[in-house]
Design a protein around this motif. Structure first.
Motif, PDB file in Angstrom:
ATOM      1  N   VAL A 105       0.852  -1.188   0.000  1.00  0.00           N
ATOM      2  CA  VAL A 105       0.000   0.000   0.000  1.00  0.00           C
ATOM      3  C   VAL A 105       0.892   1.243   0.000  1.00  0.00           C
ATOM      4  O   VAL A 105       1.692   1.439   0.920  1.00  0.00           O
ATOM      5  N   HIS A 106       0.737   2.076  -1.016  1.00  0.00           N
ATOM      6  CA  HIS A 106       1.592   3.237  -1.211  1.00  0.00           C
ATOM      7  C   HIS A 106       0.733   4.491  -1.340  1.00  0.00           C
ATOM      8  O   HIS A 106      -0.373   4.440  -1.900  1.00  0.00           O
ATOM      9  N   VAL A 107       1.242   5.629  -0.876  1.00  0.00           N
ATOM     10  CA  VAL A 107       0.502   6.883  -0.985  1.00  0.00           C
ATOM     11  C   VAL A 107       1.389   7.956  -1.599  1.00  0.00           C
ATOM     12  O   VAL A 107       2.614   7.963  -1.422  1.00  0.00           O
TER      13      VAL A 107
ATOM     14  N   THR B 252      -3.317  10.266  -2.878  1.00  0.00           N
ATOM     15  CA  THR B 252      -3.634   9.179  -3.801  1.00  0.00           C
ATOM     16  C   THR B 252      -3.046   7.900  -3.224  1.00  0.00           C
ATOM     17  O   THR B 252      -1.926   7.896  -2.715  1.00  0.00           O
ATOM     18  N   THR B 253      -3.808   6.808  -3.309  1.00  0.00           N
ATOM     19  CA  THR B 253      -3.338   5.518  -2.806  1.00  0.00           C
ATOM     20  C   THR B 253      -3.179   4.547  -3.969  1.00  0.00           C
ATOM     21  O   THR B 253      -4.027   4.484  -4.865  1.00  0.00           O
ATOM     22  N   VAL B 254      -2.091   3.795  -3.945  1.00  0.00           N
ATOM     23  CA  VAL B 254      -1.863   2.734  -4.931  1.00  0.00           C
ATOM     24  C   VAL B 254      -1.697   1.423  -4.165  1.00  0.00           C
ATOM     25  O   VAL B 254      -0.803   1.298  -3.328  1.00  0.00           O
ATOM     26  N   VAL B 255      -2.573   0.481  -4.442  1.00  0.00           N
ATOM     27  CA  VAL B 255      -2.520  -0.844  -3.819  1.00  0.00           C
ATOM     28  C   VAL B 255      -1.952  -1.808  -4.856  1.00  0.00           C
ATOM     29  O   VAL B 255      -2.435  -1.855  -5.996  1.00  0.00           O
TER      30      VAL B 255
ATOM     31  N   ASP C 287      -8.250   7.438  -6.300  1.00  0.00           N
ATOM     32  CA  ASP C 287      -8.308   8.904  -6.306  1.00  0.00           C
ATOM     33  C   ASP C 287      -7.037   9.542  -6.870  1.00  0.00           C
ATOM     34  O   ASP C 287      -6.352  10.317  -6.184  1.00  0.00           O
ATOM     35  N   PRO C 288      -6.681   9.271  -8.130  1.00  0.00           N
ATOM     36  CA  PRO C 288      -5.481   9.906  -8.682  1.00  0.00           C
ATOM     37  C   PRO C 288      -5.684  11.408  -8.857  1.00  0.00           C
ATOM     38  O   PRO C 288      -6.734  11.852  -9.316  1.00  0.00           O
ATOM     39  N   GLY C 289      -4.706  12.176  -8.454  1.00  0.00           N
ATOM     40  CA  GLY C 289      -4.843  13.624  -8.575  1.00  0.00           C
ATOM     41  C   GLY C 289      -3.529  14.307  -8.260  1.00  0.00           C
ATOM     42  O   GLY C 289      -2.551  13.661  -7.887  1.00  0.00           O
ATOM     43  N   ILE C 290      -3.563  15.629  -8.397  1.00  0.00           N
ATOM     44  CA  ILE C 290      -4.714  16.354  -8.893  1.00  0.00           C
ATOM     45  C   ILE C 290      -4.383  17.058 -10.211  1.00  0.00           C
ATOM     46  O   ILE C 290      -5.186  17.063 -11.128  1.00  0.00           O
ATOM     47  N   THR C 291      -3.191  17.641 -10.306  1.00  0.00           N
ATOM     48  CA  THR C 291      -2.836  18.306 -11.546  1.00  0.00           C
ATOM     49  C   THR C 291      -2.476  17.280 -12.608  1.00  0.00           C
ATOM     50  O   THR C 291      -2.214  16.108 -12.316  1.00  0.00           O
ATOM     51  N   VAL C 292      -2.463  17.741 -13.866  1.00  0.00           N
ATOM     52  CA  VAL C 292      -2.072  16.855 -14.954  1.00  0.00           C
ATOM     53  C   VAL C 292      -0.668  16.308 -14.717  1.00  0.00           C
ATOM     54  O   VAL C 292      -0.412  15.106 -14.878  1.00  0.00           O
TER      55      VAL C 292
ATOM     56  N   VAL D 137      -7.910  -2.530  11.829  1.00  0.00           N
ATOM     57  CA  VAL D 137      -7.191  -1.502  11.079  1.00  0.00           C
ATOM     58  C   VAL D 137      -6.235  -0.746  11.996  1.00  0.00           C
ATOM     59  O   VAL D 137      -6.600  -0.348  13.104  1.00  0.00           O
ATOM     60  N   HIS D 138      -5.004  -0.529  11.510  1.00  0.00           N
ATOM     61  CA  HIS D 138      -4.031   0.248  12.277  1.00  0.00           C
ATOM     62  C   HIS D 138      -3.456   1.425  11.492  1.00  0.00           C
ATOM     63  O   HIS D 138      -2.647   2.189  12.011  1.00  0.00           O
ATOM     64  N   THR D 139      -3.886   1.564  10.225  1.00  0.00           N
ATOM     65  CA  THR D 139      -3.409   2.672   9.397  1.00  0.00           C
ATOM     66  C   THR D 139      -4.582   3.245   8.617  1.00  0.00           C
ATOM     67  O   THR D 139      -5.309   2.495   7.950  1.00  0.00           O
ATOM     68  N   LEU D 140      -4.752   4.560   8.718  1.00  0.00           N
ATOM     69  CA  LEU D 140      -5.897   5.234   8.095  1.00  0.00           C
ATOM     70  C   LEU D 140      -5.383   6.282   7.120  1.00  0.00           C
ATOM     71  O   LEU D 140      -4.557   7.128   7.477  1.00  0.00           O
ATOM     72  N   VAL D 141      -5.911   6.243   5.889  1.00  0.00           N
ATOM     73  CA  VAL D 141      -5.522   7.191   4.848  1.00  0.00           C
ATOM     74  C   VAL D 141      -6.710   8.098   4.540  1.00  0.00           C
ATOM     75  O   VAL D 141      -7.720   7.632   4.008  1.00  0.00           O
TER      76      VAL D 141
END
Length: 311
Positions: free
Chosen positions: A17-19, A29-32, A43-48, A241-245
């Motif tokens: 799990v990466h942010v 943005t989170t990448v699993v 939720d990819p963002g935000i600028t181009v 759960v022990h980690t909240l994004v």
């Protein structure tokens, strides 16, 4: 020859799990990533430039995007790029319908706040299937769905046409991704729960930089928000759960930090409601340390005025 985009900085907060943090509103943005490199982008963002550099980082690491997920239908959570691929971009069905209703207004917002995106990709969400093995868990909470990732449905398009039945969640040791739906902040707000990693991705809830932002189009915005907090609290407890994004702000690590977020949001709602009910001597929520900066201060005042008028 065009210069390749820089690589977006990613931080691994749990196994797989990466942010990444955007410049605008400290958006996350989170990448699993599954063990074989299949990636889910949330939720990819935000600028181009930020979205393109995220795609470049994913490709650089040898991962391949096989799905996206939008936690809710606000414009800054439904962005995409062709560099991320033509894959299903899942969202709760209620969120998909809400985004379709607000599309014209949202296109104006994205052009104003983050111009240059391919608007043909904007908001092209696919509703999570709610039947068969991709639907409700049938367990302790009726608003929990299995996200059909990483295994299926493989032939779902961004429009949702041709969706295939999902594989059994967790089959063959694959990651299990649950979606917990509520109606706080926006219709069809979905949090992702990753039980194996002990992570919950909550969208625009439980931030350390923003107070609770109510859906003022709801007939009971405070009640809906409290109900949403209850749903998330149940998910945190049930799945260890022990980690909240959050959608904006900073990751909360450890039980104490997570419960502090819940306590802060409920205290703000208590003060906001008391002030709206006419308690002139008590707090009105403005003493919350997150009520700072022109935008958050303005949103707080808007919420207080709305609740006072509604009383």
């Amino acid at each position: 020859m065009s210069t390749p985009p820089p690589l977006r900085e990613l931080h691994e907060i749990a196994d797989g799990v990466h942010v990444a943090t955007a410049e605008i509103w400290t958006s996350l943005t989170t990448v699993v990533v599954a063990p074989d490199g299949r990636a889910l982008v949330v939720d990819p963002g935000i600028t181009v430039a930020e979205v393109e550099s995220l795609a470049a980082q994913i490709a650089h690491r040898g991962w391949r995007v096989t799905a996206g997920f939008s936690t809710h239908p606000h414009w800054d959570h439904v962005l995409w790029s062709r560099s991320l691929g033509d894959v299903p971009r899942w969202a709760c069905p209620t969120a998909v319908r809400a985004q379709q209703r607000s599309l014209a207004e949202d296109l104006v917002k994205v052009e104003r706040e983050a111009p240059g995106h391919d608007l043909t990709l904007f908001g092209r969400l696919t509703p999570i299937p709610v039947s068969g093995t991709g639907g409700s868990t049938g367990g302790a909470h009726p608003d929990v769905l299995h996200l059909p990732w990483p295994d299926g449905p493989r032939h779902a398009t961004p429009s949702g046409a041709g969706a295939m039945p999902a594989a059994m969640p967790g089959a063959g040791g694959e990651p299990v991704v649950l979606v917990v739906e509520h109606q706080a902040h926006a219709p069809g707000h979905g949090a992702l729960v990753l039980p194996d990693a002990g992570v919950i991705v909550v969208g625009d809830m439980l931030s350390d930089v923003e107070v609770p932002l109510l859906d003022l189009e709801s007939p009971d915005p405070v009640g809906e928000y409290r109900a949403g907090l209850d749903v998330l609290e149940h998910a945190v407890s049930e799945h260890g759960v022990h980690t909240l994004v959050p959608g904006h702000g900073h990751v909360a690590t450890g039980s104490d930090a997570i419960w502090e977020r819940f306590g802060a949001d409920r205290a703000y709602l208590d003060a906001l409601e008391a002030a709206a009910d006419g308690d002139a001597d008590g707090p009105d929520g403005s003493e919350d340390p997150r009520v700072t900066g022109e935008w958050v201060v303005g949103e707080h005042r808007k919420q207080l005025d709305h609740l006072r008028r509604a009383r």
